[in-house]
Design a protein around this motif. Structure first.
Motif, short mmCIF file in Angstrom:
data_model
loop_
_atom_site.label_atom_id
_atom_site.label_comp_id
_atom_site.label_asym_id
_atom_site.label_seq_id
_atom_site.Cartn_x
_atom_site.Cartn_y
_atom_site.Cartn_z
N SER A 28 10.84 -10.08 -11.11
CA SER A 28 11.46 -11.13 -11.92
C SER A 28 12.97 -11.09 -11.81
O SER A 28 13.63 -12.13 -11.74
N LEU A 29 13.53 -9.87 -11.79
CA LEU A 29 14.99 -9.75 -11.67
C LEU A 29 15.47 -10.26 -10.31
O LEU A 29 16.51 -10.92 -10.22
N LYS A 30 14.72 -9.96 -9.29
CA LYS A 30 15.12 -10.43 -7.95
C LYS A 30 15.02 -11.94 -7.87
O LYS A 30 15.83 -12.59 -7.20
N THR A 31 13.99 -12.50 -8.51
CA THR A 31 13.85 -13.95 -8.49
C THR A 31 15.09 -14.63 -9.06
O THR A 31 15.55 -15.66 -8.54
N HIS A 32 15.64 -14.04 -10.14
CA HIS A 32 16.82 -14.63 -10.79
C HIS A 32 18.12 -14.05 -10.23
O HIS A 32 19.19 -14.28 -10.80
N ARG A 33 18.01 -13.33 -9.10
CA ARG A 33 19.19 -12.76 -8.41
C ARG A 33 20.07 -11.92 -9.35
O ARG A 33 21.29 -12.02 -9.36
N ILE A 34 19.41 -11.10 -10.16
CA ILE A 34 20.13 -10.20 -11.08
C ILE A 34 20.15 -8.80 -10.46
O ILE A 34 19.09 -8.24 -10.15
N GLU A 35 21.35 -8.28 -10.25
CA GLU A 35 21.49 -6.95 -9.68
C GLU A 35 21.31 -5.89 -10.79
O GLU A 35 21.76 -6.08 -11.92
N ASN A 54 15.17 -8.49 -22.43
CA ASN A 54 16.20 -9.18 -23.23
C ASN A 54 17.49 -9.31 -22.43
O ASN A 54 18.18 -10.34 -22.50
N ALA A 55 17.86 -8.24 -21.68
CA ALA A 55 19.07 -8.32 -20.86
C ALA A 55 18.93 -9.39 -19.78
O ALA A 55 19.86 -10.16 -19.49
N ARG A 56 17.74 -9.48 -19.16
CA ARG A 56 17.50 -10.51 -18.14
C ARG A 56 17.64 -11.90 -18.75
O ARG A 56 18.30 -12.79 -18.18
N ASP A 57 17.01 -12.12 -19.91
CA ASP A 57 17.08 -13.43 -20.55
C ASP A 57 18.50 -13.79 -20.95
O ASP A 57 18.91 -14.95 -20.86
N ALA A 58 19.27 -12.77 -21.43
CA ALA A 58 20.66 -13.04 -21.81
C ALA A 58 21.49 -13.45 -20.61
O ALA A 58 22.29 -14.40 -20.68
N VAL A 59 21.32 -12.74 -19.49
CA VAL A 59 22.08 -13.08 -18.27
C VAL A 59 21.65 -14.44 -17.76
O VAL A 59 22.48 -15.29 -17.37
N GLN A 60 20.33 -14.70 -17.76
CA GLN A 60 19.81 -15.97 -17.25
C GLN A 60 20.28 -17.12 -18.13
O GLN A 60 20.63 -18.20 -17.63
N GLY A 61 20.30 -16.89 -19.47
CA GLY A 61 20.71 -17.96 -20.37
C GLY A 61 22.18 -18.28 -20.23
O GLY A 61 22.60 -19.40 -20.53
N THR A 62 23.00 -17.33 -19.82
CA THR A 62 24.44 -17.56 -19.70
C THR A 62 24.83 -18.05 -18.31
O THR A 62 25.61 -18.99 -18.17
N ARG A 63 24.27 -17.44 -17.27
CA ARG A 63 24.69 -17.71 -15.90
C ARG A 63 23.70 -18.59 -15.13
O ARG A 63 24.03 -19.12 -14.08
N GLY A 64 22.48 -18.68 -15.59
CA GLY A 64 21.46 -19.40 -14.82
C GLY A 64 20.87 -18.49 -13.75
O GLY A 64 19.75 -18.01 -13.87
N ARG A 65 21.64 -18.25 -12.71
CA ARG A 65 21.24 -17.31 -11.67
C ARG A 65 22.40 -16.35 -11.41
O ARG A 65 23.56 -16.70 -11.54
N GLY A 66 22.01 -15.13 -10.97
CA GLY A 66 23.02 -14.11 -10.73
C GLY A 66 23.38 -13.37 -12.00
O GLY A 66 23.04 -13.77 -13.11
N GLY A 67 24.04 -12.24 -11.84
CA GLY A 67 24.42 -11.40 -12.97
C GLY A 67 24.18 -9.92 -12.67
O GLY A 67 23.78 -9.55 -11.56
N ARG A 68 24.45 -9.12 -13.65
CA ARG A 68 24.35 -7.67 -13.45
C ARG A 68 23.81 -7.00 -14.70
O ARG A 68 24.19 -7.36 -15.82
N ILE A 69 22.90 -6.05 -14.49
CA ILE A 69 22.40 -5.18 -15.56
C ILE A 69 22.63 -3.74 -15.13
O ILE A 69 22.24 -3.35 -14.00
#
Length: 697
Positions: free
Chosen positions: A555-562, A590-605
């Motif tokens: 799921s994280l890779k799908t949303h391009r979250i590192e 929750n961290a994934r949803d927060a990044v996705q809700g703010t940036r759409g795609r991409g981000g960092r955890i």
């Protein structure tokens, strides 16, 4: 008379010449008698020579002259003998007079010294050290000694201490401080049996020698004299004097004077003890008087006639006698001197007589004042008797119990009120017990309802997590299913267009088999995640975090979250591994949803771990913009969520706190950072024994 008168005359002349040659001075009567005797003897010798001429008469006259010469010669010698005796007696008388004069001088000096010491202030006032020093200082000149000292026994009588010393001779050694009694038993035994002991050569005396050597520090020629100091018939010390020469004869009056000094020493000791006792008695009386004055109760001491001797300020105030000279006056006399408002004394005469008769009397006295106020006193009277049993006086003690009686009345009223309140309380208790029985039933129902709600919340949380996991499974399987579809399509294409080699068929089979195994492992991972924990175990936090991360990796890779991992080796923790994984998975989601809700795609955890103060802390940090104060205030409450209703239940963080704080005795915290938020999960490290035993199991 056969001898010739001439021979006798020659003898007299020879005796006279011998006296002259011997230096003897003959008195005039002696010389005259000797000359007369010499002349008569010569005349008698002459007549004896002329006897043929004169006949018988010449012979008779010659004999008379010879007898007269002998008589005068005897007289001369008798006068001389009496003169010698007289001279001897005169010499003896002169020596006796000189001896008596010296003795009188010594006695005068001794008497003056005794008078001076008897009137000395230190002796009369009990200043022992000064008195002993003066006694030693007086002994040296009066007894013509070179040194003097006073020694006293210690309280345990094991040592003799020098308390007063005086040295007159410049070359005399100093006096030592102490003597051991056991080393000088012979000397002390001699002093116990004799008043004064003397010695012309103390160094050679077996009795005095060791003591003198110990005092002087070395062997010296000494004439020594010592007298014992006695108190109550027992030897308490000694006074001693010494001359630094041998052969000195101590006179009897000197021995007696040293004995007198020993008596004065005993008198100084008695005066010291008496003054010490007087000071102690005076201090005791002062303390007693201060104590009596400080006592808030009445204190009065009367003599056998009822006259007041001692009364403290409390009694004088209550009896209206402050400032009155009460000493030596009876109650009847003091009644006329009372100030208005004082306690009445009419009853004292009766109670005093009764107390003297029975010895001890206690009663309560109520005194009413003209204004209507009153006081109550508890009075104790005790008869004082002397050693012979006769009455010496009366002691009166009185205590003001007005406040006590008022407090006692209030206490009784309070106890009555308390009894009434207790009865009312007992009735109320019966009602409360009836209410409690109903309340217990309602509390049990409420607890059961709360437990059902908790189970429902847990079930809903697991359902929500299961829904999340289904989405994760979809993400995990999408790529393998696409690859499997391509392999099947290729296999069908090859089958339609011509024969397929066995090697190509085996290759496609292995590829399909690997894809299916990977999908099967995914099913096992999710099944293990939802498998309920049955026991507490020690587990590694890093491994658990990695396992949870694999579930949401697709799921994280799908949303391009590192995802950045910093998981150093940490000690194991003790708890339920599955529940802990659920918490980490919830925080990652929750961290994934927060990044996705703010940036759409991409981000960092960023996921990191650290061990500090006996706890292992895991931080899940994102760059999703953080949270508001309102969200932070309600973050861990049940059913609170910022997500749409179809995407969040509001139970994830609530159940995470219940698991960490309720099951694992840890803490879960949240705070904003510059770019987002960070959640910290802190759980205690497993005890070494538990961790080792569980690793072995």
């Amino acid at each position: 008379m056969n001898a010739s008168p001439l021979l006798h005359a020659v003898c007299l002349a020879g005796g006279l010449a011998q006296c002259r040659l011997g230096g003897c001075v003959l008195e005039r009567p002696t010389r005259a008698a000797l000359c007369t005797s010499f002349g008569l003897l010569l005349a008698a010798e002459l007549l004896f020579g002329l006897r043929p001429l004169f006949g018988i008469n010449a012979s008779a006259v010659g004999r008379l002259l010879m007898v007269a010469g002998f008589a005068y010669g005897c007289r001369a010698f008798a006068v001389r003998a009496f003169a010698d005796v007289e001279a001897l007696l005169r010499g003896m008388l002169r020596e006796r007079e000189e001896h008596l004069a010296a003795q009188n001088a010594r006695l005068s000096a001794q008497s003056a010294a005794v008078v001076r010491l008897s009137g000395d202030r230190s002796l009369n006032e009990g200043d022992l050290d000064d008195a002993l020093a003066r006694i030693a200082e007086t002994a040296v000149p009066v007894l013509e000694a070179h040194r003097a000292a006073v020694w006293l026994f210690s309280p345990d009588r094991e040592t003799l201490a020098c308390r007063g010393a005086f040295v007159a001779a410049p070359g005399a050694p100093a006096v030592c401080d102490t003597l051991r009694v056991a080393d000088h038993g012979v000397f002390l035994h001699a002093l116990e049996n004799r008043r004064v002991c003397t010695s012309r050569d103390a160094g050679a005396d077996p009795c005095f020698g060791p003591a003198v050597a110990a005092v002087l520090g070395q062997d010296r020629p000494v004439s020594f004299m010592a007298a014992g100091v006695r108190l109550g018939g027992a030897l308490a010390g000694l006074c001693c004097v010494a001359r630094m020469e041998t052969g000195h004869a101590w006179h009897v009056d000197q021995e007696m004077f040293l004995g007198t000094l020993a008596d004065l020493t005993a008198l100084a000791l008695e005066s010291h003890d008496r003054m010490r006792d007087q000071r102690a008695r005076r201090e005791s009386e002062e303390r007693l008087n201060a104590l009596i004055e400080a006592i808030p109760d009445h204190v009065c001491i009367k003599d056998d006639q009822g006259r007041w001797l001692v009364a403290n300020r409390a009694r004088l105030l209550d009896f209206g006698l402050e400032g009155v000279d009460y000493v030596g006056r009876t109650d009847a006399e003091l009644a006329h001197l009372q100030k208005p408002g004082g306690c009445e004394m009419d009853l004292s005469l009766v109670t005093d007589a009764l107390a003297r008769r029975v010895g001890h009397l206690e009663y309560c006295l109520a005194n009413t004042y003209p204004g209507g106020d009153g006081k109550a006193y508890d009075v104790v009277k005790k008869a004082l008797a002397g050693p012979d049993g006769r009455l010496k006086g009366l002691m009166v003690l009185g205590r003001d119990v007005t406040t006590y009686r008022a407090a006692l009345d209030e206490l009784r009223a309070a106890m009555a009120r308390r009894k009434h309140d207790q009865e009312a309380l007992a009735a109320r208790q019966v009602e409360i017990e009836a209410l409690n029985r109903g309340l217990e039933h309602r509390v049990a129902e409420a607890v059961e309802e709360s437990r059902r709600k908790d189970l429902l919340l847990l079930h809903q949380s697991r359902l929500a997590a299961m829904g999340e996991m289904i989405g994760n499974i979809a993400h995990q399987w999408r790529q393998p299913l696409n690859a499997l579809s391509l392999l099947v399509a290729n296999l069908a294409w090859d089958a339609k267009n011509g024969p397929v080699s066995e090697a190509e068929t085996d290759l496609m089979y292995r590829q399909c088999h690997d894809i299916l195994n990977a999908m099967s492992r995914t099913i096992d991972d999710f099944r293990n995640f939802f498998k309920p924990d049955k026991q507490v175990e020690a587990f590694d936090v890093g491994d658990t975090v990695r396992e949870a991360l694999r579930l949401v990796e697709a799921s994280l890779k799908t949303h391009r979250i590192e995802v950045e991992l910093d998981l150093p080796e940490c000690p194991p923790v003790l708890g339920y591994r599955g529940e802990y994984s659920q918490v980490i998975l919830n925080l990652l989601a929750n961290a994934r949803d927060a990044v996705q809700g703010t940036r759409g795609r991409g981000g960092r955890i960023r996921v990191s771990a650290a061990c500090r103060d006996g706890h292992v802390d895991v931080h899940v940090e994102d760059d999703g913009g953080g949270m508001s104060q309102e969200v932070a205030r309600h973050l861990f409450e049940p059913y609170y969520s910022t997500k749409p209703q179809d995407k969040g239940t509001g139970l994830g963080l609530y159940m995470s706190r219940q698991i960490i704080e309720g099951h694992m005795m840890g803490k879960i915290l949240a705070e904003n950072t510059e770019t987002g938020a960070v959640f910290t999960v802190s759980v205690p490290v497993a005890p070494p024994g538990d961790a080792a035993s569980r690793e072995e199991a």
